[in-house]
Design a protein around this motif. Structure first.
Motif, PDB file in Angstrom:
ATOM      1  N   THR A  23     -44.536 -20.455   0.903  1.00 36.24           N
ATOM      2  CA  THR A  23     -45.489 -21.655   0.670  1.00 36.24           C
ATOM      3  C   THR A  23     -45.403 -22.597   1.619  1.00 36.24           C
ATOM      4  O   THR A  23     -44.336 -23.200   1.731  1.00 36.24           O
ATOM      5  N   SER A  25     -47.093 -26.583   2.326  1.00 33.07           N
ATOM      6  CA  SER A  25     -47.705 -27.526   1.689  1.00 33.07           C
ATOM      7  C   SER A  25     -47.887 -28.662   2.777  1.00 33.07           C
ATOM      8  O   SER A  25     -47.149 -28.845   3.685  1.00 33.07           O
ATOM      9  N   HIS A  26     -49.309 -29.187   2.544  1.00 36.65           N
ATOM     10  CA  HIS A  26     -49.632 -30.350   3.427  1.00 36.65           C
ATOM     11  C   HIS A  26     -50.630 -31.253   2.559  1.00 36.65           C
ATOM     12  O   HIS A  26     -51.415 -30.903   1.879  1.00 36.65           O
ATOM     13  N   ASP A  82     -55.138 -34.546  -1.378  1.00 37.43           N
ATOM     14  CA  ASP A  82     -55.041 -33.688  -2.070  1.00 37.43           C
ATOM     15  C   ASP A  82     -53.918 -33.053  -1.275  1.00 37.43           C
ATOM     16  O   ASP A  82     -53.488 -32.989   0.058  1.00 37.43           O
ATOM     17  N   LEU A  83     -52.927 -32.510  -2.380  1.00 35.32           N
ATOM     18  CA  LEU A  83     -51.684 -31.793  -1.593  1.00 35.32           C
ATOM     19  C   LEU A  83     -51.931 -30.391  -1.851  1.00 35.32           C
ATOM     20  O   LEU A  83     -52.258 -29.946  -2.845  1.00 35.32           O
ATOM     21  N   VAL A  84     -52.324 -29.706  -0.769  1.00 35.43           N
ATOM     22  CA  VAL A  84     -52.768 -28.378  -0.499  1.00 35.43           C
ATOM     23  C   VAL A  84     -51.401 -27.474  -0.372  1.00 35.43           C
ATOM     24  O   VAL A  84     -50.342 -27.700   0.446  1.00 35.43           O
ATOM     25  N   HIS A  85     -51.325 -26.442  -1.277  1.00 36.76           N
ATOM     26  CA  HIS A  85     -50.069 -25.601  -1.222  1.00 36.76           C
ATOM     27  C   HIS A  85     -50.946 -24.255  -1.066  1.00 36.76           C
ATOM     28  O   HIS A  85     -51.854 -23.680  -1.456  1.00 36.76           O
ATOM     29  N   ARG A  87     -50.057 -20.088  -0.324  1.00 39.05           N
ATOM     30  CA  ARG A  87     -49.059 -19.442  -0.655  1.00 39.05           C
ATOM     31  C   ARG A  87     -49.603 -17.985  -0.232  1.00 39.05           C
ATOM     32  O   ARG A  87     -50.601 -17.494  -0.103  1.00 39.05           O
ATOM     33  N   ALA A 106     -54.712 -26.823  -4.640  1.00 37.25           N
ATOM     34  CA  ALA A 106     -54.820 -28.119  -4.444  1.00 37.25           C
ATOM     35  C   ALA A 106     -54.413 -28.765  -5.829  1.00 37.25           C
ATOM     36  O   ALA A 106     -54.952 -28.506  -6.590  1.00 37.25           O
ATOM     37  N   GLU A 107     -53.869 -30.000  -5.371  1.00 38.21           N
ATOM     38  CA  GLU A 107     -53.720 -31.314  -6.614  1.00 38.21           C
ATOM     39  C   GLU A 107     -53.630 -32.474  -5.851  1.00 38.21           C
ATOM     40  O   GLU A 107     -53.396 -32.662  -4.787  1.00 38.21           O
ATOM     41  N   TRP A 109     -52.390 -35.926  -5.104  1.00 38.32           N
ATOM     42  CA  TRP A 109     -50.816 -36.215  -4.741  1.00 38.32           C
ATOM     43  C   TRP A 109     -50.440 -36.910  -5.540  1.00 38.32           C
ATOM     44  O   TRP A 109     -49.143 -37.072  -5.591  1.00 38.32           O
ATOM     45  N   ALA A 115     -51.936 -27.685  -9.987  1.00 36.17           N
ATOM     46  CA  ALA A 115     -52.909 -27.475  -9.100  1.00 36.17           C
ATOM     47  C   ALA A 115     -53.829 -26.342  -9.422  1.00 36.17           C
ATOM     48  O   ALA A 115     -53.696 -25.606 -10.313  1.00 36.17           O
TER      49      ALA A 115
END
Length: 182
Positions: A23, A25-26, A82-85, A87, A106-107, A109, A115
Motif C-alpha cells: 500500500t 499512501s499520499h 484526501d489521504l489516498v491509499h 493497494r 481515499a479518506e 486527512w 476510507a
C-alpha cells in the motif's frame, strides 16, 4: 496451503500473493488538481502505476515495466486534503508477465471516517533483465479464496486482451489486403 506438484528442472518456486502486496499512501495537495478543483485523474494513474510497479518488482525479484493498463475506473472524485491509499497485489503470472490489481481508497486527512473506494485498475507488467529482455517470473500462489477469485478473473481478462489484440490485427490485415489505408 496445499502441497505443490513437483516442478520441472530449472523452474522458479512460486511466491504467495501476500509476499509482494503493498500500500502506498499520499496526501493530495493543490498541485494535484485539475480545472474542476478535484485531483487530476493522471495523478491517480501515476500513483496506481507506482504501486503496481513496486508490487511487480517485488514479486519478480527485479525490474518490471508497465505493458498495459486495463480497466482504470474512477468511482468518486478525490479532493485536495484526501489521504489516498493505493493497494496493489499480483493477481496472476505468466512466463514473464504479471497482472497487478490495484484498489484506490481515499479518506479525509483530518477525519476519522472510513476510507472509501474511489478507483481501481488492472495493469500488466513484464519482468525484464538488464538488457530489457523478458525474464521469467515466479508463479503466484493465491493465499485466500479472494486471491483465488482474483486469479481466475485475471485469467479471463488475459483471454479477452489476447482475443482483442488478435481481432484488431486480423481487421488491420484484412483492410490492408483490400487496399484500404488508415
Amino acid at each position: 496451503m496445499t502441497d505443490q506438484a513437483p516442478r520441472p528442472e530449472g523452474d522458479i518456486p512460486g511466491k504467495p500473493t501476500a509476499a509482494s502486496r503493498t500500500t502506498l499512501s499520499h496526501i493530495m495537495t493543490g498541485s494535484d488538481t485539475n480545472l474542476l478543483g478535484t485531483v487530476h485523474g493522471g495523478v491517480i494513474m501515476k500513483l496506481v502505476d507506482d504501486a503496481a510497479g513496486a508490487v511487480a518488482g517485488r514479486h519478480s525479484g527485479g525490474p518490471a515495466v508497465t505493458a498495459s493498463m486495463d480497466e482504470m475506473v474512477f468511482l468518486e472524485p478525490v479532493r485536495v486534503g484526501d489521504l489516498v491509499h493505493v493497494r496493489a497485489q499480483v493477481n496472476w503470472t505468466g512466463r514473464s508477465s504479471m497482472e497487478v490489481g490495484v484498489r484506490v481508497m481515499a479518506e479525509r486527512w483530518n477525519e476519522s471516517t472510513p476510507a472509501q473506494q474511489v478507483g481501481s485498475a488492472y495493469l500488466v507488467f513484464a519482468a525484464v533483465d538488464a538488457d530489457g529482455r523478458p525474464r521469467r517470473v515466479p508463479p503466484v500462489i493465491p493465499g485466500t479464496e479472494r486471491d483465488n477469485r482474483r486469479y481466475q478473473e485475471a485469467q479471463i481478462r488475459r483471454t479477452h486482451r489476447l482475443a482483442r489484440r488478435r481481432a484488431i490485427k486480423e481487421l488491420r490485415e484484412k483492410r490492408a489486403a483490400e487496399g484500404i489505408e488508415d
